[in-house]
Design a protein around this motif. Structure first.
Motif, mmCIF file in Angstrom:
data_model
loop_
_atom_site.group_PDB
_atom_site.id
_atom_site.type_symbol
_atom_site.label_atom_id
_atom_site.label_comp_id
_atom_site.label_asym_id
_atom_site.label_seq_id
_atom_site.Cartn_x
_atom_site.Cartn_y
_atom_site.Cartn_z
ATOM 1 N N ILE A 222 0.829 -1.204 0.000
ATOM 2 C CA ILE A 222 0.000 0.000 0.000
ATOM 3 C C ILE A 222 0.866 1.257 0.000
ATOM 4 O O ILE A 222 0.537 2.257 -0.650
ATOM 5 C CB ILE A 222 -0.959 0.013 1.221
ATOM 6 N N SER A 223 1.979 1.222 0.728
ATOM 7 C CA SER A 223 2.861 2.387 0.787
ATOM 8 C C SER A 223 3.405 2.742 -0.594
ATOM 9 O O SER A 223 3.501 3.921 -0.954
ATOM 10 C CB SER A 223 4.011 2.131 1.759
ATOM 11 N N GLY A 224 3.751 1.731 -1.386
ATOM 12 C CA GLY A 224 4.259 1.973 -2.726
ATOM 13 C C GLY A 224 3.220 2.628 -3.610
ATOM 14 O O GLY A 224 3.530 3.543 -4.393
ATOM 15 N N LEU A 225 1.962 2.182 -3.483
ATOM 16 C CA LEU A 225 0.876 2.759 -4.277
ATOM 17 C C LEU A 225 0.630 4.211 -3.855
ATOM 18 O O LEU A 225 0.413 5.083 -4.698
ATOM 19 C CB LEU A 225 -0.402 1.935 -4.099
ATOM 20 N N ALA A 226 0.641 4.453 -2.531
ATOM 21 C CA ALA A 226 0.420 5.807 -2.022
ATOM 22 C C ALA A 226 1.529 6.754 -2.467
ATOM 23 O O ALA A 226 1.274 7.914 -2.818
ATOM 24 C CB ALA A 226 0.314 5.783 -0.501
ATOM 25 N N ASN A 227 2.764 6.275 -2.478
ATOM 26 C CA ASN A 227 3.885 7.103 -2.925
ATOM 27 C C ASN A 227 3.760 7.438 -4.404
ATOM 28 O O ASN A 227 4.050 8.567 -4.828
ATOM 29 C CB ASN A 227 5.211 6.386 -2.669
ATOM 30 N N ALA A 228 3.327 6.458 -5.200
ATOM 31 C CA ALA A 228 3.154 6.699 -6.630
ATOM 32 C C ALA A 228 2.064 7.738 -6.890
ATOM 33 O O ALA A 228 2.148 8.519 -7.835
ATOM 34 C CB ALA A 228 2.818 5.391 -7.346
ATOM 35 N N LEU A 229 1.049 7.761 -6.014
ATOM 36 C CA LEU A 229 -0.034 8.742 -6.138
ATOM 37 C C LEU A 229 0.344 10.100 -5.549
ATOM 38 O O LEU A 229 -0.446 11.038 -5.565
ATOM 39 C CB LEU A 229 -1.295 8.222 -5.441
ATOM 40 N N GLN A 230 1.556 10.193 -4.988
ATOM 41 C CA GLN A 230 2.077 11.434 -4.416
ATOM 42 C C GLN A 230 1.240 11.922 -3.232
ATOM 43 O O GLN A 230 0.871 13.093 -3.138
ATOM 44 C CB GLN A 230 2.180 12.520 -5.494
ATOM 45 N N CYS A 231 0.946 11.001 -2.325
ATOM 46 C CA CYS A 231 0.180 11.333 -1.129
ATOM 47 C C CYS A 231 1.041 12.098 -0.124
ATOM 48 O O CYS A 231 2.266 11.987 -0.124
ATOM 49 C CB CYS A 231 -0.357 10.061 -0.470
ATOM 50 N N ILE A 232 0.380 12.867 0.723
ATOM 51 C CA ILE A 232 1.038 13.541 1.846
ATOM 52 C C ILE A 232 0.652 12.777 3.109
ATOM 53 O O ILE A 232 -0.523 12.463 3.315
ATOM 54 C CB ILE A 232 0.592 15.009 1.972
ATOM 55 N N TYR A 233 1.622 12.482 3.956
ATOM 56 C CA TYR A 233 1.351 11.691 5.156
ATOM 57 C C TYR A 233 1.221 12.594 6.382
ATOM 58 O O TYR A 233 1.930 13.591 6.513
ATOM 59 C CB TYR A 233 2.466 10.673 5.379
ATOM 60 N N VAL A 234 0.296 12.214 7.255
ATOM 61 C CA VAL A 234 0.075 12.990 8.469
ATOM 62 C C VAL A 234 0.165 12.089 9.697
ATOM 63 O O VAL A 234 -0.421 11.015 9.732
ATOM 64 C CB VAL A 234 -1.294 13.712 8.436
ATOM 65 N N ASN A 235 0.918 12.545 10.675
ATOM 66 C CA ASN A 235 0.978 11.903 11.975
ATOM 67 C C ASN A 235 0.104 12.721 12.919
ATOM 68 O O ASN A 235 0.414 13.888 13.183
ATOM 69 C CB ASN A 235 2.416 11.861 12.493
ATOM 70 N N PRO A 236 -1.023 12.148 13.421
ATOM 71 C CA PRO A 236 -1.950 12.922 14.265
ATOM 72 C C PRO A 236 -1.289 13.556 15.483
ATOM 73 O O PRO A 236 -1.771 14.554 16.004
ATOM 74 C CB PRO A 236 -2.985 11.869 14.695
ATOM 75 N N ASN A 237 -0.172 12.979 15.931
ATOM 76 C CA ASN A 237 0.505 13.497 17.115
ATOM 77 C C ASN A 237 1.607 14.503 16.793
ATOM 78 O O ASN A 237 2.228 15.060 17.685
ATOM 79 C CB ASN A 237 1.101 12.335 17.921
ATOM 80 N N LYS A 238 1.851 14.710 15.489
ATOM 81 C CA LYS A 238 2.909 15.634 15.090
ATOM 82 C C LYS A 238 2.563 16.219 13.728
ATOM 83 O O LYS A 238 2.703 15.567 12.702
ATOM 84 C CB LYS A 238 4.253 14.885 15.007
ATOM 85 N N LYS A 239 2.101 17.468 13.730
ATOM 86 C CA LYS A 239 1.593 18.056 12.494
ATOM 87 C C LYS A 239 2.386 19.278 12.033
ATOM 88 O O LYS A 239 1.889 20.114 11.291
ATOM 89 C CB LYS A 239 0.125 18.448 12.688
ATOM 90 N N THR A 240 3.610 19.400 12.482
ATOM 91 C CA THR A 240 4.440 20.547 12.136
ATOM 92 C C THR A 240 4.600 20.688 10.622
ATOM 93 O O THR A 240 5.018 19.753 9.942
ATOM 94 C CB THR A 240 5.835 20.416 12.779
ATOM 95 N N GLY A 241 4.228 21.845 10.096
ATOM 96 C CA GLY A 241 4.409 22.120 8.673
ATOM 97 C C GLY A 241 3.356 21.526 7.763
ATOM 98 O O GLY A 241 3.406 21.725 6.547
#
Length: 413
Positions: A222-241
């Motif tokens: 799934i990570s490879g597919l998400a990277n190919a789609l150019q997704c942005i990842y969010v950590n709910p506990n750390k949202k800096t930037g």
């Protein structure tokens, strides 16, 4: 039939009287904690004995809890699910898994030797120098193949892997002079299921990039597919930037040949019965928005991804012989007034009301992901009722005060 709350099932008796008798429903909030726990088996070690609906009501988790409807099943449905669980479900799981593997293999082939670091990220002469990967446009042939693979694989998995045989697509968008739908760089949608992502990929004009949870980054395949789609990842506990990246990406989607960017502004999944408050971060780019309403039609099984974890959820969904879905592409929401262009509350509220009107469901202004996390810890037996109630009400009361202030501000203006 099995729902996401099967292991935390309540008796029909409690559900009926809560819905039909407002007096008894009000009593839930008048009881002290000890009395409530005793009456509704709120701390029973046997999770099936807990009366999940009254508990959810007291914790203000009506948008999250999924009430079992096993008691409504006719006898032949039990026979149907017994047969499907041994025949169709395993076949669907194999088909879906195989589809993901094949898609992953071709996607990785497409992005092989892309060399973004050398060509752009580390190249001072490139206009994309120093940018993260999700903001660098891909060459057209790579983009075309990734889009084709994403859309076709999503449709295949929905139909053959999960049984979404009846998908109704309603396009209400305005058309340009060439009769093409007018779209926007930023997509928003309500969020109640993992299938939401597949549905948007499968039926929107272009498979978009998504704001994805950080755990997807480390999930095999799934990570490879998400990277190919150019997704942005969010950590709910750390949202800096994060807000900056969302804004930059949304604004650059039109300037460069980037996919549109999709966000679920509720910030978490719900059971689909309410629309919880939108988070401002999704709208800070102040760009036109493409709202998408996703509606699941069901009688017994609610395909919401709330309590069950990934694989178990997929198994239950695949076990249904047929799942129904309606996806509505609403007209693009434009920034029409000066207030909408500068006031994040006004702009967010406008989009919230438009999507809520199409979904035709109640609004839940006071529910949020942090409350949901405490609730899930409770229903999964990781904490007792007293702890869950204390932590949930701490956040609930804070949100209530914030909402009162916002309402007073609206009235004064």
């Amino acid at each position: 039939m099995h729902t996401s709350s099967e292991n935390y099932n309540n008796s029909n008796e409690y559900t009926d009287f809560l819905i039909n008798d407002e007096t008894k429903e009000a009593e839930i909030f008048k009881m002290d904690t000890v009395t409530f726990i005793k009456k509704y088996d709120a701390n029973s070690r046997n999770l099936r004995k807990r009366k999940i609906y009254p508990i959810a009501k007291r914790l203000h988790m009506e948008s999250i809890c999924v009430v079992s409807k096993l008691h409504e099943l006719p006898w032949y449905k039990y026979l149907e699910y017994s047969i499907l669980s041994c025949t169709l479900m395993p076949l669907r799981v194999i088909v879906a898994g195989f589809s993901i593997v094949i898609c992953y293999f071709f996607m990785m082939t497409v992005v092989l030797f892309e060399g973004l670091e050398k060509k752009h990220i580390n190249n001072p002469n490139s206009e994309h120098y120093g940018k993260p990967v999700h903001r660098i446009p891909k060459v057209k042939w790579r983009r075309y193949i990734i889009n084709f693979l994403s859309k076709s694989t999503s449709k295949f998995i929905m139909f053959f892997g999960l049984g979404f045989y009846n998908v109704k697509v309603k396009d209400l968008r305005k058309k340009d002079k060439n009769s093409k739908p007018i779209s926007a760089p930023l997509i928003i949608a309500n969020h109640s299921s993992l299938v939401d992502v597949l549905a948007i990929c499968a039926y929107y004009d272009t498979a978009p990039s998504f704001l994805a949870m950080d755990w997807i980054r480390t999930t095999p395949l799934i990570s490879g597919l998400a990277n190919a789609l150019q997704c942005i990842y969010v950590n709910p506990n750390k949202k800096t930037g994060l807000t900056h990246e969302i804004s930059a990406r949304a604004k650059e989607s039109e300037k460069y040949d980037l996919p549109p960017f999709a966000i679920f502004p509720e910030g978490t999944t719900t059971n689909g019965t309410h629309l919880i408050d939108f988070r401002y971060g999704a709208f800070r780019p102040f760009v036109p928005v493409q709202p998408i309403a996703i509606k699941y039609k069901y009688k017994y099984y609610n395909p919401s991804y709330v309590v069950d974890k990934g694989f178990k959820y997929a198994l239950k969904t695949a076990m249904q012989f047929k799942n129904d879905l309606e996806i509505v592409f609403l007209p693009v929401v434009e920034l029409e007034t000066e207030e909408e262009k500068t006031d994040i509350e006004v702009w967010t509220e406008k989009n919230y009301q438009i999507l809520a009107k199409e979904l035709d469901i109640p609004l839940d202004r006071l529910c949020s992901r942090p409350q949901k996390m405490f609730y899930l810890d409770y229903v999964r037996g990781k904490c007792d009722f007293e702890t869950a109630e204390k932590e949930i009400y701490k956040i609930y009361n804070q949100r209530l005060e914030e909402y009162k202030k916002k309402s007073n501000k609206t009235i004064k203006s």
